[in-house]
Design a protein around this motif. Structure first.
Motif, PDB file in Angstrom:
ATOM      1  N   ILE A 271      -2.590 -16.472 -13.349  1.00  0.00           N
ATOM      2  CA  ILE A 271      -2.620 -15.107 -13.874  1.00  0.00           C
ATOM      3  C   ILE A 271      -2.757 -14.064 -12.759  1.00  0.00           C
ATOM      4  N   PRO A 272      -3.707 -14.198 -11.814  1.00  0.00           N
ATOM      5  CA  PRO A 272      -3.761 -13.207 -10.729  1.00  0.00           C
ATOM      6  C   PRO A 272      -2.485 -13.161  -9.909  1.00  0.00           C
ATOM      7  N   ALA A 273      -1.878 -14.338  -9.667  1.00  0.00           N
ATOM      8  CA  ALA A 273      -0.650 -14.365  -8.870  1.00  0.00           C
ATOM      9  C   ALA A 273       0.493 -13.665  -9.598  1.00  0.00           C
ATOM     10  N   VAL A 274       0.595 -13.866 -10.909  1.00  0.00           N
ATOM     11  CA  VAL A 274       1.645 -13.198 -11.693  1.00  0.00           C
ATOM     12  C   VAL A 274       1.423 -11.693 -11.709  1.00  0.00           C
ATOM     13  N   CYS A 275       0.165 -11.277 -11.883  1.00  0.00           N
ATOM     14  CA  CYS A 275      -0.130  -9.841 -11.963  1.00  0.00           C
ATOM     15  C   CYS A 275       0.192  -9.125 -10.649  1.00  0.00           C
ATOM     16  N   ARG A 276      -0.038  -9.798  -9.530  1.00  0.00           N
ATOM     17  CA  ARG A 276       0.159  -9.155  -8.241  1.00  0.00           C
ATOM     18  C   ARG A 276       1.590  -9.270  -7.734  1.00  0.00           C
ATOM     19  N   GLU A 277       2.420 -10.042  -8.438  1.00  0.00           N
ATOM     20  CA  GLU A 277       3.794 -10.220  -8.001  1.00  0.00           C
ATOM     21  C   GLU A 277       4.614  -8.974  -8.321  1.00  0.00           C
ATOM     22  N   LYS A 278       5.451  -8.548  -7.389  1.00  0.00           N
ATOM     23  CA  LYS A 278       6.306  -7.390  -7.600  1.00  0.00           C
ATOM     24  C   LYS A 278       7.297  -7.683  -8.719  1.00  0.00           C
ATOM     25  N   GLY A 279       7.413  -6.765  -9.645  1.00  0.00           N
ATOM     26  CA  GLY A 279       8.298  -6.954 -10.780  1.00  0.00           C
ATOM     27  C   GLY A 279       7.665  -7.679 -11.940  1.00  0.00           C
ATOM     28  N   SER A 280       6.338  -7.798 -11.931  1.00  0.00           N
ATOM     29  CA  SER A 280       5.644  -8.462 -13.031  1.00  0.00           C
ATOM     30  C   SER A 280       5.882  -7.711 -14.340  1.00  0.00           C
ATOM     31  N   PRO A 281       6.104  -8.441 -15.453  1.00  0.00           N
ATOM     32  CA  PRO A 281       6.368  -7.764 -16.734  1.00  0.00           C
ATOM     33  C   PRO A 281       5.107  -7.263 -17.425  1.00  0.00           C
ATOM     34  N   PHE A 282       3.944  -7.371 -16.761  1.00  0.00           N
ATOM     35  CA  PHE A 282       2.693  -7.033 -17.427  1.00  0.00           C
ATOM     36  C   PHE A 282       2.067  -5.740 -16.920  1.00  0.00           C
ATOM     37  N   GLY A 283       2.869  -4.877 -16.319  1.00  0.00           N
ATOM     38  CA  GLY A 283       2.383  -3.553 -15.960  1.00  0.00           C
ATOM     39  C   GLY A 283       1.709  -3.492 -14.605  1.00  0.00           C
ATOM     40  N   ALA A 284       0.871  -2.466 -14.426  1.00  0.00           N
ATOM     41  CA  ALA A 284       0.209  -2.207 -13.147  1.00  0.00           C
ATOM     42  C   ALA A 284      -0.636  -3.401 -12.736  1.00  0.00           C
TER      43      ALA A 284
ATOM     44  N   TYR B 288      -4.604  -7.500 -13.704  1.00  0.00           N
ATOM     45  CA  TYR B 288      -5.610  -8.412 -13.152  1.00  0.00           C
ATOM     46  C   TYR B 288      -6.932  -8.282 -13.916  1.00  0.00           C
ATOM     47  N   LYS B 289      -7.328  -7.056 -14.206  1.00  0.00           N
ATOM     48  CA  LYS B 289      -8.606  -6.835 -14.868  1.00  0.00           C
ATOM     49  C   LYS B 289      -8.663  -7.522 -16.231  1.00  0.00           C
ATOM     50  N   TYR B 290      -7.652  -7.284 -17.070  1.00  0.00           N
ATOM     51  CA  TYR B 290      -7.668  -7.853 -18.418  1.00  0.00           C
ATOM     52  C   TYR B 290      -7.227  -9.316 -18.413  1.00  0.00           C
ATOM     53  N   GLY B 291      -6.323  -9.662 -17.507  1.00  0.00           N
ATOM     54  CA  GLY B 291      -5.899 -11.051 -17.426  1.00  0.00           C
ATOM     55  C   GLY B 291      -7.056 -11.980 -17.082  1.00  0.00           C
ATOM     56  N   MET B 292      -7.907 -11.572 -16.141  1.00  0.00           N
ATOM     57  CA  MET B 292      -9.041 -12.397 -15.776  1.00  0.00           C
ATOM     58  C   MET B 292     -10.061 -12.485 -16.907  1.00  0.00           C
ATOM     59  N   ALA B 293     -10.172 -11.437 -17.714  1.00  0.00           N
ATOM     60  CA  ALA B 293     -11.062 -11.501 -18.869  1.00  0.00           C
ATOM     61  C   ALA B 293     -10.547 -12.515 -19.883  1.00  0.00           C
ATOM     62  N   TYR B 294      -9.239 -12.498 -20.152  1.00  0.00           N
ATOM     63  CA  TYR B 294      -8.664 -13.461 -21.078  1.00  0.00           C
ATOM     64  C   TYR B 294      -8.847 -14.885 -20.577  1.00  0.00           C
ATOM     65  N   VAL B 295      -8.605 -15.084 -19.285  1.00  0.00           N
ATOM     66  CA  VAL B 295      -8.727 -16.422 -18.700  1.00  0.00           C
ATOM     67  C   VAL B 295     -10.190 -16.871 -18.709  1.00  0.00           C
TER      68      VAL B 295
ATOM     69  N   GLY C  15       0.535 -10.233 -37.826  1.00  0.00           N
ATOM     70  CA  GLY C  15      -0.490  -9.281 -37.429  1.00  0.00           C
ATOM     71  C   GLY C  15      -1.835  -9.880 -37.071  1.00  0.00           C
ATOM     72  N   MET C  16      -1.911 -11.191 -36.822  1.00  0.00           N
ATOM     73  CA  MET C  16      -3.177 -11.818 -36.453  1.00  0.00           C
ATOM     74  C   MET C  16      -3.488 -11.643 -34.967  1.00  0.00           C
ATOM     75  N   VAL C  17      -2.476 -11.346 -34.156  1.00  0.00           N
ATOM     76  CA  VAL C  17      -2.631 -11.167 -32.716  1.00  0.00           C
ATOM     77  C   VAL C  17      -2.109  -9.786 -32.346  1.00  0.00           C
ATOM     78  N   HIS C  18      -2.874  -9.045 -31.529  1.00  0.00           N
ATOM     79  CA  HIS C  18      -2.442  -7.697 -31.174  1.00  0.00           C
ATOM     80  C   HIS C  18      -1.285  -7.754 -30.183  1.00  0.00           C
ATOM     81  N   SER C  19      -0.680  -6.628 -29.916  1.00  0.00           N
ATOM     82  CA  SER C  19       0.626  -6.575 -29.262  1.00  0.00           C
ATOM     83  C   SER C  19       0.587  -6.659 -27.744  1.00  0.00           C
ATOM     84  N   ASP C  20      -0.581  -6.854 -27.134  1.00  0.00           N
ATOM     85  CA  ASP C  20      -0.665  -6.939 -25.678  1.00  0.00           C
ATOM     86  C   ASP C  20       0.135  -8.148 -25.186  1.00  0.00           C
ATOM     87  N   PRO C  21       1.216  -7.948 -24.419  1.00  0.00           N
ATOM     88  CA  PRO C  21       2.031  -9.094 -23.972  1.00  0.00           C
ATOM     89  C   PRO C  21       1.270 -10.040 -23.042  1.00  0.00           C
ATOM     90  N   LEU C  22       0.329  -9.525 -22.258  1.00  0.00           N
ATOM     91  CA  LEU C  22      -0.445 -10.391 -21.375  1.00  0.00           C
ATOM     92  C   LEU C  22      -1.342 -11.329 -22.181  1.00  0.00           C
TER      93      LEU C  22
END
Length: 392
Positions: A124-137, A142-149, A337-344
């Motif tokens: 997850i951190p590697a994907v978030c920091r990769e240029k062109g990641s589909p998950f935004g800034a 990284y902040k929310y991805g690490m919380a999910y993980v 509608g059981m899961v919210h729309s956050d793609p990450l």
């Protein structure tokens, strides 16, 4: 974003993981012996008792609030789904391959329990920091991805030690009982119609005599104590409430309780040094865990007598059937509608179906002496092929 761009974004994090894993294997070679068996054991203890709890607690404390906690309710059920589906598929594999009795727990554990902590912590951190990641800034990702993980790791630890631990234990006990079978009468006639029932665990429960006239009453307090000791012994509660689980509980309390959160989280918080120190410790967990994975996989090179069809079946279940089932379940949950729309968040849910078996299975099989060498071979092949499966 075209297919080639997506493929590049997906493959580079896996390539980074492979490089660190290969370095860990190299350092664990007998000729190098930087990550020898004793060093790996000590580092495993450091990660288990210090680094992982710090990582889980600090990330949950920073990102989890009472509002966001409600949005994440589906994750425990999603992980439970991986265990249920994996167990059913593992049982089918055992029946089809007619695997030896002592491997039943290993096969069920490898099919049911995925690596919900170490690999997502790396990917997850590697994907978030990769240029062109589909998950935004990158910072937000990284902040929310690490919380999910972190949440995934804590829930996975509870499920693993309450399910896989006992599956392997029961499987090993059956083998030991068959090897050392002794004739014990199940019923002993007592005088004048009295029957003594010999309990299976005679160290925990006393012999009970029943008569036609009535049954001797046992004090409620004594029965409660016996039940508590039995549950504690059978479910291994100490393992269920692992340091990572305790770290998750502490992180939840800090994040959800506003008074505690204001004291510790934020640039103006008076006790922010505690959270900063925990984050600093947690960040060290990711590279150390990756090196340890590579070092532990070396044991699989020694080989074992496990059949190739069993390994192929586990690989097919973990990398083909489970990911396909995960797509159906997660996308279906999003649709209703059981899961919210956050793609990450959806990506982390999908990833839980696609990871290789949990590394802790090796520790459990070693503990009970049930398929330890076979487990090393299974982990070697599954983690070798994970570079391809995780990329796709």
């Amino acid at each position: 974003m075209g297919f080639s761009d997506l493929f590049s974004v997906a493959s580079i994090p896996v390539a980074k993981t492979l490089l660190l894993t290969a370095l860990g294997s190299f350092l664990a070679l007998d000729q190098i012996n930087v990550l020898g068996e004793m060093a790996r054991k000590q580092l495993n203890e450091l990660v288990f008792f210090v680094l992982n709890p710090a990582l889980v607690g600090s990330n949950l404390a920073k990102t989890i609030t009472s509002e966001s906690f409600v949005l994440l309710w589906f994750m425990p059920f999603n992980i439970l789904g991986t265990y249920i589906i994996g167990s059913v598929l593992g049982w089918m594999l055992i029946k089809c391959t007619r695997a030896p009795q002592h491997l039943n727990g290993l096969i069920l554990g490898c099919c049911a329990a995925g690596n919900l902590g170490n690999l997502p912590l790396i990917i997850i951190p590697a994907v978030c920091r990769e240029k062109g990641s589909p998950f935004g800034a990158p910072e937000i990702c990284y902040k929310y991805g690490m919380a999910y993980v972190s949440l995934s790791m804590a829930i996975g630890a509870v499920y693993f030690w309450s399910y896989v631990y006992n599956i392997v234990r029961v499987s090993s006990n059956k083998v030991n009982n068959e090897d050392n079978r002794e004739e014990f009468p199940s019923k002993i006639n007592c005088a004048e119609g009295t029957t003594k029932l010999l309990q299976e665990d005679y160290t925990e429960a006393p012999l009970v005599c029943t008569t036609t006239e009535g049954i001797e009453k046992v004090q409620i307090l004594d029965k409660t104590k016996q039940s508590s000791r039995f549950i504690s012994k059978e479910l291994n509660l100490k393992a269920i409430f692992s340091p990572s689980t305790i770290g998750a509980v502490v992180g939840f309390l800090i994040g959800v309780v506003p008074q505690i959160r204001n004291l510790m989280i934020g640039s103006a918080a008076p006790l922010r040094v505690i959270e900063d120190s925990a984050s600093l410790l947690g960040d060290a967990s990711i590279p150390i865990v990756t090196l340890l994975v590579g070092g532990n996989l070396l044991r699989g090179l020694k080989g074992s007598g496990i059949e190739g069809c069993v390994i192929a079946g586990i690989i097919a279940i973990r990398y083909i059937v489970l990911p396909l089932m995960g797509i159906v379940i997660v996308k279906g949950a999003v649709h209703v509608g059981m899961v919210h729309s956050d793609p990450l968040y959806q990506f982390v849910l999908l990833l839980q179906y696609a990871v290789p078996p949990a590394m802790n299975i090796g520790s459990v099989t070693q503990l009970f002496g049930a398929g330890e060498s076979e487990c090393s071979v299974v982990l070697l092949w599954t983690y070798t092929l994970a570079s391809v499966s995780l990329t796709f």
